[in-house]
Design a protein around this motif. Sequence first.
Motif, PDB file in Angstrom:
ATOM      1  N   LYS A   1      -4.830  -8.686  -6.035  1.00  0.00           N
ATOM      2  CA  LYS A   1      -4.465  -8.285  -4.493  1.00  0.00           C
ATOM      3  C   LYS A   1      -4.453  -6.737  -4.426  1.00  0.00           C
ATOM      4  CE  LYS A   1      -1.620 -12.416  -3.479  1.00  0.00           C
ATOM      5  NZ  LYS A   1      -0.215 -12.928  -3.320  1.00  0.00           N
ATOM      6  N   LEU A   2      -4.429  -6.074  -5.363  1.00  0.00           N
ATOM      7  CA  LEU A   2      -4.542  -4.377  -5.519  1.00  0.00           C
ATOM      8  C   LEU A   2      -5.843  -4.203  -5.026  1.00  0.00           C
ATOM      9  CD1 LEU A   2      -2.509  -3.636  -8.635  1.00  0.00           C
ATOM     10  CD2 LEU A   2      -1.849  -2.839  -6.238  1.00  0.00           C
ATOM     11  N   HIS A   3      -6.873  -4.973  -5.127  1.00  0.00           N
ATOM     12  CA  HIS A   3      -8.210  -4.510  -4.504  1.00  0.00           C
ATOM     13  C   HIS A   3      -8.400  -5.092  -3.005  1.00  0.00           C
ATOM     14  CE1 HIS A   3      -9.852  -3.905  -8.376  1.00  0.00           C
ATOM     15  NE2 HIS A   3      -9.382  -5.396  -8.731  1.00  0.00           N
ATOM     16  N   ASP A   4      -7.250  -5.465  -2.462  1.00  0.00           N
ATOM     17  CA  ASP A   4      -7.450  -5.586  -0.972  1.00  0.00           C
ATOM     18  C   ASP A   4      -7.764  -4.468  -0.252  1.00  0.00           C
ATOM     19  OD1 ASP A   4      -6.788  -8.083  -1.465  1.00  0.00           O
ATOM     20  OD2 ASP A   4      -5.025  -8.284  -0.076  1.00  0.00           O
ATOM     21  N   PRO A   5      -8.699  -4.211   0.825  1.00  0.00           N
ATOM     22  CA  PRO A   5      -8.961  -3.118   1.664  1.00  0.00           C
ATOM     23  C   PRO A   5      -7.664  -2.218   2.022  1.00  0.00           C
ATOM     24  CG  PRO A   5     -10.291  -4.973   2.277  1.00  0.00           C
ATOM     25  CD  PRO A   5      -9.102  -5.451   1.479  1.00  0.00           C
TER      26      PRO A   5
ATOM     27  N   LYS B   1       2.769   9.027  -6.410  1.00  0.00           N
ATOM     28  CA  LYS B   1       3.090  10.351  -6.247  1.00  0.00           C
ATOM     29  C   LYS B   1       4.255  10.707  -7.286  1.00  0.00           C
ATOM     30  CE  LYS B   1       5.692  12.905  -2.722  1.00  0.00           C
ATOM     31  NZ  LYS B   1       6.203  12.888  -1.304  1.00  0.00           N
ATOM     32  N   THR B   2       4.963   9.592  -7.500  1.00  0.00           N
ATOM     33  CA  THR B   2       6.277   9.749  -8.267  1.00  0.00           C
ATOM     34  C   THR B   2       6.008  10.065  -9.750  1.00  0.00           C
ATOM     35  OG1 THR B   2       7.800   8.331  -6.964  1.00  0.00           O
ATOM     36  CG2 THR B   2       8.675   8.972  -8.798  1.00  0.00           C
ATOM     37  N   MET B   3       4.770   9.360 -10.220  1.00  0.00           N
ATOM     38  CA  MET B   3       4.381   9.691 -11.550  1.00  0.00           C
ATOM     39  C   MET B   3       3.819  11.196 -11.818  1.00  0.00           C
ATOM     40  SD  MET B   3       1.841   6.734 -12.577  1.00  0.00           S
ATOM     41  CE  MET B   3       2.345   5.017 -12.039  1.00  0.00           C
TER      42      MET B   3
ATOM     43  N   GLY C   1       0.825  -1.236  -0.062  1.00  0.00           N
ATOM     44  CA  GLY C   1      -0.034  -0.105   0.117  1.00  0.00           C
ATOM     45  C   GLY C   1       0.821   1.171   0.113  1.00  0.00           C
ATOM     46  N   LYS C   2       1.774   1.217   0.938  1.00  0.00           N
ATOM     47  CA  LYS C   2       2.826   2.543   0.934  1.00  0.00           C
ATOM     48  C   LYS C   2       3.635   2.491  -0.512  1.00  0.00           C
ATOM     49  CE  LYS C   2       3.640   2.050   5.925  1.00  0.00           C
ATOM     50  NZ  LYS C   2       4.546   1.880   6.912  1.00  0.00           N
ATOM     51  N   ILE C   3       3.872   1.413  -0.806  1.00  0.00           N
ATOM     52  CA  ILE C   3       4.558   1.476  -2.308  1.00  0.00           C
ATOM     53  C   ILE C   3       3.713   2.086  -3.429  1.00  0.00           C
ATOM     54  CG2 ILE C   3       5.929  -0.077  -3.937  1.00  0.00           C
ATOM     55  CD1 ILE C   3       7.731   0.475  -1.404  1.00  0.00           C
ATOM     56  N   VAL C   4       2.703   1.478  -3.526  1.00  0.00           N
ATOM     57  CA  VAL C   4       1.644   2.120  -4.517  1.00  0.00           C
ATOM     58  C   VAL C   4       1.506   3.535  -4.059  1.00  0.00           C
ATOM     59  CG1 VAL C   4      -0.759   1.913  -5.447  1.00  0.00           C
ATOM     60  CG2 VAL C   4       0.838  -0.272  -4.832  1.00  0.00           C
TER      61      VAL C   4
ATOM     62  N   ALA D   1       4.762   0.350 -11.954  1.00  0.00           N
ATOM     63  CA  ALA D   1       3.431  -0.110 -11.967  1.00  0.00           C
ATOM     64  C   ALA D   1       2.827  -1.003 -12.563  1.00  0.00           C
ATOM     65  CB  ALA D   1       2.447   1.141 -12.318  1.00  0.00           C
ATOM     66  N   ALA D   2       3.385  -1.243 -13.758  1.00  0.00           N
ATOM     67  CA  ALA D   2       3.320  -2.403 -14.699  1.00  0.00           C
ATOM     68  C   ALA D   2       3.686  -3.870 -14.071  1.00  0.00           C
ATOM     69  CB  ALA D   2       4.008  -2.002 -15.997  1.00  0.00           C
ATOM     70  N   ASP D   3       4.886  -3.653 -13.441  1.00  0.00           N
ATOM     71  CA  ASP D   3       5.551  -4.926 -13.065  1.00  0.00           C
ATOM     72  C   ASP D   3       4.692  -5.223 -11.453  1.00  0.00           C
ATOM     73  OD1 ASP D   3       7.424  -5.367 -14.751  1.00  0.00           O
ATOM     74  OD2 ASP D   3       8.804  -4.087 -13.841  1.00  0.00           O
ATOM     75  N   ILE D   4       3.894  -4.432 -10.971  1.00  0.00           N
ATOM     76  CA  ILE D   4       3.216  -4.437  -9.709  1.00  0.00           C
ATOM     77  C   ILE D   4       1.880  -5.161 -10.367  1.00  0.00           C
ATOM     78  CG2 ILE D   4       1.962  -3.147  -7.996  1.00  0.00           C
ATOM     79  CD1 ILE D   4       4.102  -1.388  -7.642  1.00  0.00           C
ATOM     80  N   PHE D   5       1.512  -4.754 -11.336  1.00  0.00           N
ATOM     81  CA  PHE D   5       0.120  -5.333 -11.721  1.00  0.00           C
ATOM     82  C   PHE D   5       0.483  -6.783 -12.058  1.00  0.00           C
ATOM     83  CE2 PHE D   5      -1.010  -1.050 -13.549  1.00  0.00           C
ATOM     84  CZ  PHE D   5      -1.625  -0.483 -12.395  1.00  0.00           C
TER      85      PHE D   5
END
Length: 297
Positions: free
Chosen positions: A143-147, A116-118, A108-111, A133-137
Amino acid sequence: MALRPIDNALPTTPERPKKQPKVALATQKQQDRAGVNGENIVPLPSSGDATVDYVSSDNLKPLSDPEVKIQSLVEDLDSKNWTKVCESLNDVRRFAMYHSSLLFPILGKIVLVVAKTMRNPRSALCKTAIMAAADIFNAFGDKLHDPEISDAFDGLLLQLLLKASQDKRFVCEEADRALGLMVGSMTPLPLLQKMRVYGSHKNLRVRAKAAVSLSRCVSKMGLQEMEQFGLVELIEVAADLLNDRLPEARDAARSVATSMYEALTKDSEEKMELWQSFCQSKLPPIHALSILKIVKP
């Protein structure tokens, strides 16, 4: 009678030489003062972005000390030294690809930091963040939908749409690629629910980019998933986008309508009759007519 030349005519004023650009003059003076081997030439400043190497995912290697590196990753991403931030973004990519279990607790912090960097005006940082971001996807998908991560993902999604809509071609193309990877790596229904709001964004270019991702989501869905989202809402989205100012959005609307037609009429023998009845019952007549023109019997 022949005309005599006038001896006292004013002489023609010679044309003044044009001034040379200051940079050219400065360069010439440097060369004049330089030694035979050019050791005294002071190079002109170059763009900082030119020093950045954009590493493809295939060329990234695992970290040798991931347990140690993860401890300072968030701090390194917040550095004032932009080249260090670029290096740290590539480390994020390595973590996502090879050490995802270490990255997930702080994802969450990384995303948030990546989004912000974008927004940074330096193109090198922006593009590297998009690549991260692409590699995170690819690594984390749904899992990016986690609360704990969902809100940060919302911000990241908006930034990607904004970057895909800007004029810097190499940034725009990278953002388009990341959006495509996002759709490919995630379950379509939850992502479509997030994308829906951007399909009516006030910025027409953002709206068009959102429409493309939205249509890609719909193309991956079956009838059951479309019904879960809402068939009426989905056909209304298509009808609205079909009247958009940008052709990219209109093409996306046609894709949505075609996907819906194929899903709705898959098991029907009277396909056009069913499709016509559906459109006319769910849309105003003028919108229904526009949608019906998309699919030809």
